[in-house]
Design an enzyme around this catalytic site. Structure first.
Site, PDB file in Angstrom:
ATOM      1  N   LYS A 146      -8.413   4.223   1.035  1.00 48.52           N
ATOM      2  CA  LYS A 146      -7.572   4.465   1.768  1.00 48.52           C
ATOM      3  C   LYS A 146      -7.336   6.154   2.279  1.00 48.52           C
ATOM      4  CE  LYS A 146      -2.983   3.183   1.591  1.00 48.52           C
ATOM      5  NZ  LYS A 146      -1.640   3.169   0.870  1.00 48.52           N
TER       6      LYS A 146
HETATM    7  C1  E4P Z   1       0.705   1.240   1.594  1.00 46.64           C
HETATM    8  O1  E4P Z   1      -0.463   1.162   1.674  1.00 46.64           O
HETATM    9  C2  E4P Z   1       1.532   2.389   1.713  1.00 46.64           C
HETATM   10  O2  E4P Z   1       1.087   3.511   0.961  1.00 46.64           O
HETATM   11  C3  E4P Z   1       2.766   1.954   1.201  1.00 46.64           C
HETATM   12  O3  E4P Z   1       3.455   0.765   1.941  1.00 46.64           O
HETATM   13  C4  E4P Z   1       3.857   3.043   1.414  1.00 46.64           C
HETATM   14  O4  E4P Z   1       5.143   2.493   1.333  1.00 46.64           O
HETATM   15  P1  E4P Z   1       6.064   2.952  -0.238  1.00 46.64           P
HETATM   16  O5  E4P Z   1       6.918   4.272   0.226  1.00 46.64           O
HETATM   17  O6  E4P Z   1       6.750   1.707  -0.528  1.00 46.64           O
HETATM   18  O7  E4P Z   1       5.249   3.428  -1.276  1.00 46.64           O
END
Ligand code: E4P
Length: 228
Positions: A94
């Site tokens: 990512k």
């Molecule tokens: C997923 O890849 C994201 O980083 C994640 O959904 C971000 O959302 P959060 O604020 O719930 O971590």
């Protein structure tokens, strides 16, 4: 539609896989912090769990792990990505949708390292992931809707753009930061490939008061049915 679990906690991953049949996992620095483990321990533990379930292979059960968010150039991102990609064939790296993040993702995909362009908040940003050949793009929902924005059109636009240029399904759209069953449905109606959400959201999506009420009704009927 595929369901990914947004968590780095092994107990949650195991529960969600067994209960809701999740199709993959996404993590980010916040989820790793919440796991209570050092970064490399947390990701290696997830990699081992995947192996133990015999889910080897990114097409079987992709696990997104996010590079150090402080890295501010493509070379350093690529170096870190190459190191972590060797830990598991299930890992998608990512990378935040910054200028150098887009460059790093393009270079990594050319090396055969799969990427997930994240922290996407507009259709224009999603285009870069598709042109890179990234395996995933992660447009966020919750953070926008928490600030009063409606995300239906934004996700629909990404789907339309991807279909217009043959990217649809090649770069899979993971709607991220999902906070409610409604957001799951909105993304499904728009045609997104995947949602990623925390365990509580899936529990909430699976539950309905009428289901509980109906079960009670049927249990009463069962108990009052003439016995042989
Ligand atoms: C997923 O890849 C994201 O980083 C994640 O959904 C971000 O959302 P959060 O604020 O719930 O971590």
């Amino acid at each position: 539609m595929k369901f990914f679990l947004d968590s780095a906690k092994l107990d949650e991953i195991d529960y969600a896989y067994r209960t809701f049949g999740i199709d993959g996992v996404t993590t980010n620095p916040k989820h790793i912090m919440l796991s209570g483990k050092p970064f490399e321990v947390a990701i290696r533990d997830i990699a081992q769990w995947v192996k133990d379930q015999k889910l080897d292979g990114i097409d079987k059960f992709p696990v997104s792990i996010e590079v150090n968010p402080h890295l501010d150039n493509a070379d350093d991102i690529c170096k870190e990505a190459e190191k972590y990609a060797q830990i598991s064939e299930n890992f998608a790296i990512k990378i935040p949708a910054t200028e150098f993040g887009v460059e790093a993702a393009r270079r990594l995909e050319k090396e055969g390292i799969r990427t997930n362009l994240t922290l996407v908040f507009a259709p224009a940003q999603a285009l870069f992931a598709a042109k890179n050949g990234s395996l995933f793009v992660s447009p966020f929902i919750g953070w926008k809707e928490d600030n009063g924005e409606d995300c239906k059109q934004y996700i629909q636009d990404i789907v339309t753009i991807y279909k217009n240029y043959g990217f649809y399904g090649k770069t899979q759209i993971i709607c991220a930061a999902i906070r409610s069953p409604k957001q799951i449905v909105d993304c499904a109606v728009a045609g997104a490939d995947i949602v990623t959400a925390g365990l509580a959201v899936y529990k909430s999506a699976q539950h309905h008061a009428y289901t509980t009420q109906g079960l009670e009704t049927f249990c009463n009927a069962w108990d009052n049915t003439k016995k042989a």
